[in-house]
Design an enzyme around this catalytic site. Structure first.
Site, PDB file in Angstrom:
ATOM      1  N   THR A 199      41.115  43.522  45.362  1.00 35.38           N
ATOM      2  CA  THR A 199      39.906  43.197  44.601  1.00 35.38           C
ATOM      3  C   THR A 199      38.715  43.070  45.534  1.00 35.38           C
ATOM      4  O   THR A 199      38.869  42.801  46.720  1.00 35.38           O
ATOM      5  CB  THR A 199      40.060  41.911  43.751  1.00 35.38           C
ATOM      6  OG1 THR A 199      38.879  41.714  42.988  1.00 35.38           O
ATOM      7  CG2 THR A 199      40.329  40.688  44.599  1.00 35.38           C
ATOM      8  N   ARG A 200      37.516  43.295  44.971  1.00 37.36           N
ATOM      9  CA  ARG A 200      36.288  43.072  45.730  1.00 37.36           C
ATOM     10  C   ARG A 200      35.384  42.131  44.941  1.00 37.36           C
ATOM     11  O   ARG A 200      34.201  42.000  45.195  1.00 37.36           O
ATOM     12  CB  ARG A 200      35.542  44.382  46.031  1.00 37.36           C
ATOM     13  CG  ARG A 200      35.551  45.414  44.930  1.00 37.36           C
ATOM     14  CD  ARG A 200      34.529  46.474  45.133  1.00 37.36           C
ATOM     15  NE  ARG A 200      33.315  46.094  44.471  1.00 37.36           N
ATOM     16  CZ  ARG A 200      33.034  46.322  43.191  1.00 37.36           C
ATOM     17  NH1 ARG A 200      33.872  46.964  42.414  1.00 37.36           N
ATOM     18  NH2 ARG A 200      31.887  45.921  42.681  1.00 37.36           N
ATOM     19  N   HIS A 204      38.112  36.411  38.701  1.00 34.24           N
ATOM     20  CA  HIS A 204      37.874  35.809  37.401  1.00 34.24           C
ATOM     21  C   HIS A 204      39.188  35.854  36.619  1.00 34.24           C
ATOM     22  O   HIS A 204      40.210  36.281  37.141  1.00 34.24           O
ATOM     23  CB  HIS A 204      36.762  36.557  36.669  1.00 34.24           C
ATOM     24  CG  HIS A 204      35.456  36.522  37.422  1.00 34.24           C
ATOM     25  ND1 HIS A 204      34.825  35.351  37.744  1.00 34.24           N
ATOM     26  CD2 HIS A 204      34.697  37.522  37.929  1.00 34.24           C
ATOM     27  CE1 HIS A 204      33.716  35.626  38.420  1.00 34.24           C
ATOM     28  NE2 HIS A 204      33.602  36.939  38.545  1.00 34.24           N
ATOM     29  N   HIS A 207      41.205  39.171  36.607  1.00 33.80           N
ATOM     30  CA  HIS A 207      41.865  39.532  37.862  1.00 33.80           C
ATOM     31  C   HIS A 207      43.146  38.716  38.058  1.00 33.80           C
ATOM     32  O   HIS A 207      44.165  39.251  38.472  1.00 33.80           O
ATOM     33  CB  HIS A 207      40.915  39.316  39.044  1.00 33.80           C
ATOM     34  CG  HIS A 207      39.668  40.150  38.949  1.00 33.80           C
ATOM     35  ND1 HIS A 207      38.497  39.641  38.465  1.00 33.80           N
ATOM     36  CD2 HIS A 207      39.439  41.446  39.253  1.00 33.80           C
ATOM     37  CE1 HIS A 207      37.585  40.598  38.486  1.00 33.80           C
ATOM     38  NE2 HIS A 207      38.121  41.701  38.952  1.00 33.80           N
ATOM     39  N   ARG A 293      41.880  49.773  35.594  1.00 33.28           N
ATOM     40  CA  ARG A 293      40.822  50.635  35.069  1.00 33.28           C
ATOM     41  C   ARG A 293      39.764  50.869  36.141  1.00 33.28           C
ATOM     42  O   ARG A 293      39.341  49.930  36.800  1.00 33.28           O
ATOM     43  CB  ARG A 293      40.194  49.934  33.859  1.00 33.28           C
ATOM     44  CG  ARG A 293      39.186  50.761  33.159  1.00 33.28           C
ATOM     45  CD  ARG A 293      38.323  49.936  32.230  1.00 33.28           C
ATOM     46  NE  ARG A 293      37.313  50.801  31.657  1.00 33.28           N
ATOM     47  CZ  ARG A 293      36.186  51.116  32.270  1.00 33.28           C
ATOM     48  NH1 ARG A 293      35.916  50.634  33.472  1.00 33.28           N
ATOM     49  NH2 ARG A 293      35.316  51.921  31.700  1.00 33.28           N
TER      50      ARG A 293
HETATM   51  P1  ADP Z   1      37.748  47.349  42.650  1.00 33.48           P
HETATM   52  O1  ADP Z   1      38.614  48.233  41.814  1.00 33.48           O
HETATM   53  O2  ADP Z   1      36.501  48.032  43.082  1.00 33.48           O
HETATM   54  O3  ADP Z   1      38.454  46.649  43.732  1.00 33.48           O
HETATM   55  P2  ADP Z   1      37.857  44.924  41.029  1.00 33.48           P
HETATM   56  O4  ADP Z   1      37.907  43.870  42.056  1.00 33.48           O
HETATM   57  O5  ADP Z   1      37.082  44.599  39.788  1.00 33.48           O
HETATM   58  O6  ADP Z   1      37.199  46.232  41.629  1.00 33.48           O
HETATM   59  O7  ADP Z   1      39.293  45.356  40.553  1.00 33.48           O
HETATM   60  C1  ADP Z   1      40.482  45.045  41.188  1.00 33.48           C
HETATM   61  C2  ADP Z   1      41.645  45.718  40.464  1.00 33.48           C
HETATM   62  O8  ADP Z   1      41.720  45.232  39.137  1.00 33.48           O
HETATM   63  C3  ADP Z   1      41.527  47.238  40.336  1.00 33.48           C
HETATM   64  O9  ADP Z   1      42.786  47.831  40.400  1.00 33.48           O
HETATM   65  C4  ADP Z   1      40.924  47.418  38.963  1.00 33.48           C
HETATM   66  O10 ADP Z   1      41.241  48.680  38.418  1.00 33.48           O
HETATM   67  C5  ADP Z   1      41.595  46.299  38.201  1.00 33.48           C
HETATM   68  N1  ADP Z   1      40.806  45.813  37.058  1.00 33.48           N
HETATM   69  C6  ADP Z   1      39.695  45.030  37.079  1.00 33.48           C
HETATM   70  N2  ADP Z   1      39.267  44.757  35.823  1.00 33.48           N
HETATM   71  C7  ADP Z   1      40.144  45.358  34.981  1.00 33.48           C
HETATM   72  C8  ADP Z   1      40.290  45.423  33.554  1.00 33.48           C
HETATM   73  N3  ADP Z   1      39.448  44.811  32.726  1.00 33.48           N
HETATM   74  N4  ADP Z   1      41.331  46.139  33.055  1.00 33.48           N
HETATM   75  C9  ADP Z   1      42.202  46.754  33.874  1.00 33.48           C
HETATM   76  N5  ADP Z   1      42.120  46.720  35.201  1.00 33.48           N
HETATM   77  C10 ADP Z   1      41.119  46.037  35.772  1.00 33.48           C
END
Ligand code: ADP
Ligand code: ADP
Length: 576
Positions: A199-200, A204, A207, A293
């Protein structure tokens, strides 16, 4: 000790040499050309040295680069989707007569030699081709395309690395692990199945739901593995995020969960990035990698995503047979009112409208002091974020008065200063033109170059004051639009910026001029006098515009205070 999950490419490459070799290289380095690593390069070197980028043994050479860009494979065919390259200037190559087998000392910003590069290739890459293949776009709305086209040096240098020592970090040391260390930890604890969660974002509710679901469904342990190197511009800084991760850790079982920070420079490359992330987690010893996603995606300035929501999952699928880490795919998760939790979209109640708060929206809500709903995040996470993004009443801000000489900037700024001191909510500093020129810029004159330098210095001081939640009042002619914009950008990163154009007509300024400077300029006794023989670029959209012809200084100051009040920077003000 056997590795439970084999590292990508067979062995984990730790490129830091032993003590004797390190000493030898250190003394030889004094004879080598020095390259000061850019921030991006430094992150890459760290992960090259510690084996996170195994099987890479240095920066890609030309053949490897071409194959990676074209097919996501190294020259020997091993899957590797991301070009890891060292970009340098033409001058660096020619001044040092660099060629094959030349050695270069790679230095950190503090001047420490981190590693020695032995060159194999020097070439000029086709950056647009790289962007198109790796990122799928040449639009400079994409942060990495922007970087490639505008901030990358024109020559790539490939070669092998010998590390002198692993770069150290002084923050959150208890959560810093190199691949060898997570592997050792997993073995010690008997963790033979580990989900490595990327995650970045601050974690929340969605996550946390995804991370624990991934661990539950695969019956694996959980390594929360957030990126703390470079992420998407505008993301929450990693200090704040790590405080959020630590806070939320209490919600997980400490016997089955660990938090480790990954010093990676992300490229926001969607599909390719997802594959890269999986390989990196394999090197850290994880057995499972969740991809949800729009993994590591980003969007253009109109908000249109560069990658399809499941493109990353599909792309990684093409290479999955060649990896030793299992991909855990997640459909988009949404909040279900009925189930009071996050569920896959296809399982959510029909006709439900999905609630969503983007990172940008969240920061705006925090700054304006708006309440963040419980379905979105946890109180302990929001508490950390509120500290970082205080409401306007707690933020620092700069009021920047610009205008012709004798337009009234100092007079008004002085009254505003007095009123804010009387109010007493925050420390106030008045950076008046004359005082600044005396204390900060005594050597500067009034050429465009000197004026700009003076304003940039003031901007820097004001931004430091603003960052530390004080109030800076600047009263300077500041005649150039571009320089004012730079100052605005600098300050808006850390607090509020209010541009006040004291738009008093030049005839009125002349009449008020106590020092007779306009007259002297008109007689040609002084050069570069703004309003007579030097330009003033009027701001197009100042927050406040004051024509003081018909007003008293008190009325003008009051206008500024009322603006600050209506924007929420100061609370209800006692009118003068
Ligand atoms: P990034 O993918 O740039 O690291 P995030 O920290 O938001 O961004 O996402 C971490 C992981 O959680 C990723 O694999 C992302 O696809 C997944 N993810 C985040 N939000 C959702 C969501 N609402 N539904 C499905 N997967 C999600
Ligand atoms: P600057 O800082 O823009 O060079 P100053 O504030 O030093 O200008 O000088 C402006 C002069 O104009 C002062 O003598 C001030 O008393 C006078 N003045 C008259 N009316 C006003 C007004 N409404 N606002 C500000 N200054 C005014």
């Amino acid at each position: 000790m056997t590795d439970l999950v084999p590292p990508h490419g067979g062995t984990l490459k730790d490129l830091v040499v032993d003590e004797t070799r390190a000493q030898k290289l250190k003394s030889e380095a004094t004879q080598m050309p020095d390259w000061d690593l850019t921030e991006r390069q430094l992150w890459d070197v760290e992960l090259l040295l510690n084996g996170a980028f195994s099987p890479l043994e240095g920066f890609l050479g030309k053949e490897g680069y071409n194959k990676v860009v074209k097919d996501a494979r190294l020259a020997d065919g091993t899957v590797w989707p991301m070009p890891i390259t060292l970009d340098v200037t033409d001058e660096f190559v020619s001044n040092n007569l660099l060629e094959e087998a030349s050695r270069v000392a790679l230095r950190s910003p503090e001047g420490l030699v981190i590693a020695i590069l032995t060159i194999t290739d020097i070439w000029r890459p086709d950056i647009e081709w790289e962007a198109k293949n790796v990122l799928g776009t040449t639009s400079t709305d994409h942060p990495t395309v922007h970087k490639l086209l505008h901030e990358t040096n024109p020559v790539y240098v490939g070669g092998t690395l010998e590390g002198l020592e692993h770069p150290t970090h002084h923050t959150f040391q208890e959560h810093r692990y190199r691949p060898q260390e997570t592997r050792r930890l997993f073995t010690k604890r008997g963790w033979d199945r580990v989900v490595g969660f990327q995650t970045r974002n601050p974690m929340h509710r969605v996550h946390c739901a995804l991370a624990s679901r991934a661990a539950r469904e695969t019956e694996a342990n959980l390594l929360i593995h957030p990126v703390v190197g470079e992420t998407k511009p505008g993301d929450v800084d990693h200090f704040t995020r790590t405080r959020c991760y630590k806070a939320v850790l209490d919600r997980f079982n400490p016997q089955t969960t660990e938090l480790a920070l990954l010093p990676l420079a992300m490229r926001m490359a969607g599909p390719r990035e997802a594959l890269w992330h999986a390989i990196i987690r394999q090197n850290y010893g994880c057995s499972h990698f969740p991809i949800g996603r729009d993994h590591a995606g980003c969007s253009d300035d109109d908000g249109k995503d560069f990658y399809g929501p499941y493109e990353a999952q599909e792309y990684v699928g093409r290479f999955e047979d060649e990896l030793d880490i299992e991909i855990v795919r997640f459909e988009e998760h949404v909040y279900s009112e009925k189930k009071q939790g996050y569920v896959p979209k296809s399982e959510a109640e029909e006709g439900a409208t999905f609630k969503y708060i983007s990172g940008t929206q969240l920061r705006e809500m925090l700054k304006s002091g708006e309440k963040i709903p419980g379905w979105f995040s946890y109180p302990e996470v929001l508490e950390q974020l509120r500290e970082r993004y205080p409401s306007r009443q707690e933020q620092g801000f700069t009021v920047f008065f610009t205008g012709l000489p004798s337009s009234g900037k100092s007079t008004i700024a002085n009254i505003v200063n007095a009123k804010l001191l009387e109010h007493g909510s925050r420390p106030v500093t008045l950076l008046d033109g004359d005082i600044v020129r005396k204390n900060l810029s005594s050597e500067l004159g009034f050429s465009k170059h000197d004026r700009d330098l003076n304003i940039r210095r003031i901007g820097f001081v004001a931004s430091e004051i603003t960052k530390n939640r004080g109030i800076a009042l600047c009263a300077n002619i500041a005649p150039y639009q571009e320089t004012r914009r730079q100052v605005r950008d600098l300050i808006e990163e850390v607090g509020g910026f209010i541009l006040v154009h004291v738009d008093t007509p030049v005839e009125v300024c002349k009449k008020r001029d106590r020092k007779g400077l306009y007259e002297k300029a008109e007689e040609g006794i002084i050069d570069n006098f703004t309003g007579v023989n030097d330009p003033f670029e009027a701001p197009e959209n100042p927050e406040v515009r004051l024509d003081t012809t018909e007003t008293t200084p008190e009325q003008a100051a009051n206008r500024v205070l009322l603006h600050l009040q209506s924007e929420g920077f100061i609370e209800e003000f006692q009118n003068a």
